[in-house]
Design a protein around this motif. Structure first.
Motif, PDB file in Angstrom:
ATOM      1  N   PHE A 280       0.837  -1.202   0.000  1.00  0.00           N
ATOM      2  CA  PHE A 280       0.000   0.000   0.000  1.00  0.00           C
ATOM      3  C   PHE A 280       0.870   1.249   0.000  1.00  0.00           C
ATOM      4  N   LEU A 281       1.953   1.234   0.756  1.00  0.00           N
ATOM      5  CA  LEU A 281       2.841   2.400   0.797  1.00  0.00           C
ATOM      6  C   LEU A 281       3.503   2.633  -0.556  1.00  0.00           C
ATOM      7  N   GLN A 282       3.963   1.582  -1.206  1.00  0.00           N
ATOM      8  CA  GLN A 282       4.565   1.732  -2.527  1.00  0.00           C
ATOM      9  C   GLN A 282       3.550   2.260  -3.541  1.00  0.00           C
ATOM     10  N   GLU A 288       1.574   9.488  -5.788  1.00  0.00           N
ATOM     11  CA  GLU A 288       2.071  10.833  -5.513  1.00  0.00           C
ATOM     12  C   GLU A 288       3.055  11.290  -6.590  1.00  0.00           C
ATOM     13  N   VAL A 289       3.921  10.397  -7.032  1.00  0.00           N
ATOM     14  CA  VAL A 289       4.860  10.744  -8.107  1.00  0.00           C
ATOM     15  C   VAL A 289       4.116  11.074  -9.388  1.00  0.00           C
ATOM     16  N   GLU A 290       3.082  10.291  -9.711  1.00  0.00           N
ATOM     17  CA  GLU A 290       2.299  10.534 -10.914  1.00  0.00           C
ATOM     18  C   GLU A 290       1.549  11.853 -10.804  1.00  0.00           C
ATOM     19  N   ALA A 291       1.060  12.173  -9.633  1.00  0.00           N
ATOM     20  CA  ALA A 291       0.363  13.450  -9.450  1.00  0.00           C
ATOM     21  C   ALA A 291       1.309  14.626  -9.617  1.00  0.00           C
ATOM     22  N   ARG A 292       2.531  14.525  -9.102  1.00  0.00           N
ATOM     23  CA  ARG A 292       3.504  15.599  -9.278  1.00  0.00           C
ATOM     24  C   ARG A 292       3.862  15.787 -10.752  1.00  0.00           C
ATOM     25  N   ARG A 293       4.006  14.668 -11.454  1.00  0.00           N
ATOM     26  CA  ARG A 293       4.369  14.756 -12.877  1.00  0.00           C
ATOM     27  C   ARG A 293       3.262  15.447 -13.669  1.00  0.00           C
ATOM     28  N   LYS A 294       2.011  15.111 -13.375  1.00  0.00           N
ATOM     29  CA  LYS A 294       0.896  15.744 -14.057  1.00  0.00           C
ATOM     30  C   LYS A 294       0.841  17.245 -13.728  1.00  0.00           C
ATOM     31  N   ALA A 295       1.102  17.550 -12.470  1.00  0.00           N
ATOM     32  CA  ALA A 295       1.086  18.959 -12.073  1.00  0.00           C
ATOM     33  C   ALA A 295       2.185  19.740 -12.776  1.00  0.00           C
TER      34      ALA A 295
END
Length: 301
Positions: A280-282, A288-295
């Motif tokens: 779950f943590l991974q 979170e990484v994907e959200a930052r990239r989209k942002a």
């Protein structure tokens, strides 16, 4: 005619009374008494008094004496048998032939395991007492539970260390060529022990202790066979038995102590829970990484 009959009866009475008086005078005569005494002594049996008394003793008296003598002999034999058996047990469990250095260091090596076990039992009692009365004797229920969870990895990790050490002894015996060269057969005993011991660190505490208990038992059986076959010193079997008994008793005491607080103890995270939490943590980190990239892409546009 009547006078004749009366005269005859009077004469008979006079004769009988005279005979009785003569008999009395004879019996009261000392000389006659002496004759009777001598004649009685003459016809008295010649058996000895002791034999006569023994012949007239009741049979039960002789039986009682025989039974008492037999029981005393039985008690002596029983005591002698018990002393003999005690000597055999003492000689069997004797550690006189064990080198003093190995004996002292071995006994010191099980002290941490025994100490953690006794501490687990004491803390379990504190937790149980706090659950029933609202407060422990020395520690509070929460403090005792926290200390108990701190002891768990210590006991399991130390058990894994001991198991690995016991396996390494066979490598040393093979390098020294004790009893000959056995190659992979003796090396395998040194490899199996740590291979079984260290994965127990990932198991829940109770399952880890049970697994280590079985591992200690198996290693003792293997070491006893090695000592009997000449692949290890002959004293090594009894030495290992004593140490394994202490460790096994410590494990059993720990399990019993924890069983008393199974209802009041906070549920421990199993290995499955830990793996699920890691997955779950991974997954969360990837999101979170994907959200930052989209942002970042949206800002560039």
């Amino acid at each position: 005619m009547m006078y004749r009959n009366f005269a005859a009866r009077s004469a008979l009475r006079a004769i009988s009374s005279s005979n009785a008086s003569v008999a009395r005078s004879a019996l009261t005569n000392p000389a006659f008494k002496a004759q009777l005494t001598s004649s009685a002594r003459a016809i008295r049996p010649t058996t000895k008094p002791s034999f006569a008394l023994a012949a007239h003793k009741p049979v039960t008296t002789a039986l009682i004496r025989h039974a008492s003598s037999s029981s005393s002999d039985g008690e002596v034999d029983m005591m002698a048998g018990m002393k003999s058996e005690a000597k055999v047990i003492k000689d069997t469990f004797s550690l006189n032939e064990v080198p003093k250095e190995a004996l002292y260091l071995g006994m010191a090596g099980v002290v941490p395991y025994l100490a953690t076990s006794l501490q687990t039992v004491a803390l379990s009692y504190e937790i149980n007492h706090a659950a029933q009365t609202g407060d422990g004797l020395i520690f509070s229920g929460q403090s005792a539970e926290l200390m108990l969870h701190m002891l768990e990895p210590v006991q399991v990790a130390y058990g894994a260390v001991i198991l690995s050490f016991l396996g390494a002894i066979h490598w040393g015996l093979e390098w020294a060529g004790y009893g000959g060269k056995y190659g992979y057969k003796r090396y395998a005993a040194g490899v199996i022990a740590p291979a079984v011991a260290w994965p127990t660190l990932l198991l829940p505490f109770e399952y880890a202790l049970i697994s280590q208990f079985l591992a200690f038992t198996f290693l003792y059986y293997n070491d006893a066979r090695a000592a009997t076959a000449g692949r290890a010193p002959h004293w090594y079997s009894m030495y290992r038995f004593v140490l394994t008994f202490v460790v096994g008793a410590s494990i059993v005491a720990t399990l019993i102590g924890r069983e008393q607080i199974a209802q009041s103890l906070t549920t421990e995270h199993t290995i499955k829970d830990k793996i699920n939490a890691l997955i779950f943590l991974q997954k969360k980190e990837k999101e979170e990484v994907e959200a930052r990239r989209k942002a970042a892409v949206e800002e560039e546009e």
